[in-house]
Design a protein around this motif. Structure first.
Motif, PDB file in Angstrom:
ATOM      1  N   THR A 116      21.469 -75.718  15.971  1.00  0.00           N
ATOM      2  CA  THR A 116      21.238 -75.780  17.419  1.00  0.00           C
ATOM      3  C   THR A 116      20.927 -77.181  17.893  1.00  0.00           C
ATOM      4  OG1 THR A 116      18.990 -75.076  16.953  1.00  0.00           O
ATOM      5  CG2 THR A 116      20.497 -73.428  17.804  1.00  0.00           C
ATOM      6  N   ASP A 120      23.049 -78.784  20.838  1.00  0.00           N
ATOM      7  CA  ASP A 120      22.357 -79.159  22.063  1.00  0.00           C
ATOM      8  C   ASP A 120      22.675 -80.601  22.433  1.00  0.00           C
ATOM      9  OD1 ASP A 120      19.428 -80.215  23.292  1.00  0.00           O
ATOM     10  OD2 ASP A 120      20.217 -78.313  24.039  1.00  0.00           O
ATOM     11  N   PRO A 140      25.082 -70.097  15.928  1.00  0.00           N
ATOM     12  CA  PRO A 140      24.047 -70.977  15.412  1.00  0.00           C
ATOM     13  C   PRO A 140      23.022 -70.234  14.579  1.00  0.00           C
ATOM     14  CG  PRO A 140      23.660 -70.525  17.717  1.00  0.00           C
ATOM     15  CD  PRO A 140      24.902 -69.777  17.340  1.00  0.00           C
ATOM     16  N   PHE A 144      20.819 -70.157  20.627  1.00  0.00           N
ATOM     17  CA  PHE A 144      20.968 -71.446  21.274  1.00  0.00           C
ATOM     18  C   PHE A 144      20.676 -71.326  22.765  1.00  0.00           C
ATOM     19  CE2 PHE A 144      22.343 -75.538  22.141  1.00  0.00           C
ATOM     20  CZ  PHE A 144      23.290 -75.537  23.150  1.00  0.00           C
ATOM     21  N   ILE A 166      24.085 -67.145  22.193  1.00  0.00           N
ATOM     22  CA  ILE A 166      23.638 -68.120  23.191  1.00  0.00           C
ATOM     23  C   ILE A 166      22.710 -67.422  24.173  1.00  0.00           C
ATOM     24  CG2 ILE A 166      24.419 -69.655  25.043  1.00  0.00           C
ATOM     25  CD1 ILE A 166      27.090 -69.800  23.630  1.00  0.00           C
TER      26      ILE A 166
END
Lengths: 458, 400
Positions: A116, A120, A140, A144, A166
């Motif tokens: 992550t 990011d 991930p 995330f 996500i």
């Protein structure tokens, strides 16, 4: 002056043209051009799109992992290129060399080794005021969190697709996506109960919405009220979520999944095409109830021009005690799926579709149930000739034709009654030659009402 | 009614009675270049008092009208009006300057358009300007049209771009992209006759040199060990951190003794991977400090990347410098994150170790240091690079 016969033509093109050419290649190939010659060293950095797809690279387990005694082949990390670099290293380097040139499209496909922190960093760097398309397909190690800058700084975003683990959490002060037309949220999680509706209010001109709802563990409502929405693909894989759709401009609707909770459809008068792939939890015993719900769903689609029902859906319809479909005044294309034998609901549906022009029957071979062969259908065709057959039907297609008794009967009826039928296409399972010949013989024997009818058999 | 009249008049200029001035003036405000030029022409034809100077010279009421084009080599050709007007650049010239209506007032085309290529472009325009064609027809034509050698394709792209004919630019660009796609670099160079003028080092520079320098490897190992210790100590207490630029300076150190020298080409892959994997195993064990570790991990990666980039700086090309300059801000950015988590005391320790190491290495190669001083503006040997680095830190933050 000595004229060099072989002159390099492509390098004479101005930078913007070469980067335009490179924009049609994948990022991996574009970056590879950096070693062609000195002029090409940085040309790839001018391409305003990045697609980072781990599937484009060859992966092998790093040496240490290979030497371990226990080889776990479903290992999620430790994968490297044959040259020894991980995906993260390669991507970080690409970002670094790119010199922050404006980015219009960013695609990331990363399932293995997905961290992550790195994602990011990359996503935050990609979110600029020029970004038009963003696609994240990631898995991930930890869920995330989408950076909140996405909701505030992407005025030009047109296409947003998020797949994977996500978490979506639009902040209350979000400035939204004034240009967003396409939104895919597949398998994402919502931070709060109202995250989803807040997200939708940020998208004033949304035209295409694709949603996949996975098991949330609690009851959630998905209320889709979008006046500009033209296309909706909905995949409901959760038993507890409710769905409400109010989209007056909707033209295409696709629904896949469970209907355990009531789905409310309002204001679908402009619907042109609907596709229904309802799933049925076979352990459930409330078949009638479920069938009724499917029936209610279909009732809301009465204005549609093209309807596609898969085999599970029609099976559910067969369980409805008093089957009373609405009149499909505009229905011109009908794709009807079934599994073992033709369901009895078909004739009634045909009667309620006076303008039907193309009828397709689709045998679903993947169906696991094995019901016994039905007896010949008791259709009272002689009393009620469906209007569509006599006046509108021009094409009939049968996929998965087996030559069974009920099928032949149906085909016979259609041939007899269809006045303007032009083509009849039968595609069959591989069967023996003998079978084929027998079936063909019978087909030829059927009387045909339409003089221009052509039968194709493969 | 109006449209019919307009169309009629355009193709039969003599029978223009159904149009009046009002109609023509309205038509002039149309957004489409093509129609506007047409109407302008009509006005010139039938309302002589409104004609502009240039166009007055040669207006003949013919059925077909021509535009005159002059290429860079001086040759002039005449082209049917509709065909030439398909190119935005020609269209604009006709409207704005009124040229092109006679041999003497031919439109001069940009240098990149030679007569042969112009012929090809006009063929393209001639086909596509006809409105009634289906998409399939156009696609088939396009596919046949681009079958030519790469040299000509490049010329065509260039010419189409100068005439601003976007559909043709896209078509040729895609064709060239397809040619490049799937080929090895040698094949591409051969196809386009590109000079192979990069040194081996430059070619391998982007990624390979990360692991070539044994000094870098040693330093990285030192870092890894240090960071691990710091993490473990961190577990026990709760620390507040202030912004520190210790790690910046350490980057400077790296810069100072990476001379892009004779990198050791021994296979270092296994070592590196072992180290990485060990770190990863540690990370997976320690779930509560996951974030932090990832920060450090990424910084390590970036650090290695930075080393690699500058390692091959034996050719002090502008690119190297610019890449180095832009790379540092990103590294600083990460470092800012990390610094937030480390204890100042430990940072001092780390700093001291690094200084030690730097001194040790510096003493070995004083001459090399001299070279560096001359070539670079960015890298000071001493550890006082704060000023320059802080500048970069602030810019990077601003970019965010």
């Amino acid at each position: 002056m000595v004229r060099n016969k072989k002159r390099d033509r492509i390098s004479n093109l101005p930078d913007h043209l070469v980067s335009h050419i490179l924009s049609f290649l994948t990022t991996k190939e574009a970056v590879a051009t950096s070693i062609l010659s000195s002029r090409w060293k940085t040309l790839w950095t001018l391409v305003p799109s990045l697609d980072l797809d781990e599937d484009e690279f060859e992966w092998i387990l790093s040496d240490e992992k290979q030497n371990r005694k226990k080889k776990k082949w479903d290992d999620w990390d430790g994968w490297v290129c044959p040259s020894g670099f991980t995906f993260v290293q390669i991507v970080s380097k690409i970002w670094a060399l790119r010199n922050a040139y404006p980015l219009q499209k960013f695609y990331l496909n990363l399932l293995y080794d997905c961290d992550t922190i790195h994602v990011d960093k990359w996503v935050s760097t990609a979110i600029t005021s020029d970004l038009e398309e963003l696609t994240l397909n990631i898995c991930p190690n930890l869920p995330f969190d989408i950076p909140s800058t996405l909701f505030n700084y992407c005025k030009t975003l047109v296409d947003l697709r998020l797949y994977g683990n996500i978490i979506v959490d639009p902040p209350p002060s979000s400035l939204g996506f004034p240009s967003l037309k396409i939104l895919h949220l597949l398998g994402v999680q919502y931070a709060n109960h109202d995250s989803f509706s807040r997200f939708l209010t940020c998208c004033p001109i949304l035209e295409y919405l694709c949603l996949e709802v996975i098991e949330m563990g609690e009851e959630c409502n998905f209320i889709i009220t979008l006046p500009t929405l033209k296309r909706l693909d909905f995949n409901m894989q959760d038993f507890l979520s409710r769905l409400e759709i109010n989209a007056p401009a909707l033209q295409y609707l696709e629904f896949v999944g469970f209907l355990h909770k009531v789905v409310l459809l309002e204001n679908l008068s402009n619907l042109v095409q609907a596709v229904l792939f309802v799933s049925h939890d076979s352990e459930e015993n409330d078949n009638e109830d479920y069938g009724n719900r499917v029936m209610d769903f279909i009732r809301a689609l009465y204005n549609v021009k093209s309807l596609h029902l898969d085999s599970f859906t029609t099976e559910c319809l067969c369980n409805v005690p008093e089957f009373d479909p609405p009149m499909f005044h505009n229905l011109a294309f009908f794709n009807f799926g079934f599994h073992s034998s033709i369901p009895h609901v078909l004739p009634l549906l045909l009667q309620r579709a006076p303008q039907l022009a193309v009828l397709t029957l689709n045998r679903d071979k993947s169906h696991l149930h094995s019901t016994s062969e039905q007896e010949s259908l008791k259709w009272n065709f002689y009393e009620y000739v469906p209007k569509c057959l006599s006046s509108h039907l021009t094409a009939f297609q049968f996929k998965g034709f087996k030559g069974q008794k009920d099928e032949l009967e149906l085909i016979g009826h259609i041939l007899q009654m269809a006045r303007i039928l032009k083509t009849m296409t039968l595609s069959s399972d591989p069967s023996t030659e003998k079978e084929k010949i027998r079936v063909l013989k019978e087909l030829v024997m059927f009387p045909r009402h339409s003089s221009t009818c052509q039968i194709t058999f493969h | 009614m109006f449209w019919k009249a307009l169309k009629k008049s355009l193709y039969h200029p003599n029978k223009v009675k159904s149009l009046n001035k009002g109609h023509l003036l309205f038509a002039l405000s149309l957004p489409c270049f093509y129609w506007r030029c047409k109407v302008q022409f009509l006005i010139n034809l039938h309302c002589p008092c409104q004609m502009s100077e240039g166009a007055m010279a040669v207006v003949k009421p013919e059925m077909k009208s021509y535009i005159w084009l002059q290429t860079a080599d001086g040759s002039i050709q005449q082209v049917e009006e509709e065909v030439a007007m398909f190119c935005p650049m020609i269209c604009r010239e006709v409207i704005q300057t009124g040229t092109g209506s006679s041999k003497n007032y031919a439109i001069s085309l940009p240098q990149r358009v030679n007569p042969a290529i112009l012929g090809l472009i006009l063929d393209y325009c001639r086909f596509h300007q006809v409105p009634g064609r289906s998409n399939k027809e156009r696609k088939t034509f396009d596919e046949k049209f681009i079958r030519m050698d790469t040299k000509r394709l490049c010329e065509l792209t260039s010419a189409a771009d100068s005439l601003q004919l976007k559909p043709l630019v896209d078509l040729t660009s895609r064709a060239l992209a397809r040619i490049i796609e799937g080929k090895t670099p040698e094949e591409i160079r051969e196809t386009f006759h590109l000079p192979d003028d990069l040194t081996e080092e430059e070619k391998l520079e982007p990624l390979r040199n990360i692991t070539d320098d044994p000094r870098i490897r040693l330093l990285n190992r030192l870092y890894a060990r240090k960071r691990k210790e710091l993490k473990e100590r961190e577990k026990l207490k709760n620390v507040e951190v202030e912004e520190e630029r210790v790690d910046d300076r350490s980057v400077d150190d790296l810069l100072s003794f990476i001379n892009g020298g004779d990198g050791d080409t021994k296979g270092t892959r296994t070592n590196k991977n072992k180290k990485k994997n060990r770190r990863r195993k540690d990370q997976s064990k320690d779930s509560c400090l996951n974030n932090e570790m990832h920060d450090l991990h990424s910084a390590c990666h970036d650090g290695e990347g930075n080393n690699g980039l500058l390692a091959s700086a034996s050719t002090s090309s502008k690119l190297q410098d610019s890449a180095a300059v832009t790379f540092s801000p990103k590294l600083d950015f990460d470092d800012v994150d990390i610094d937030d988590d480390l204890d100042p005391a430990m940072k001092e320790e780390l700093d001291r170790e690094v200084e030690d190491f730097a001194r040790r290495l510096n003493s070995v190669w004083p001459e090399r240091m001299q070279e560096l001083f001359q070539g670079r503006k960015l890298v000071p040997i001493n550890l006082n690079g704060n000023s320059s680095m802080s500048r970069y830190t602030s810019t990077s933050l601003d970019q965010r």
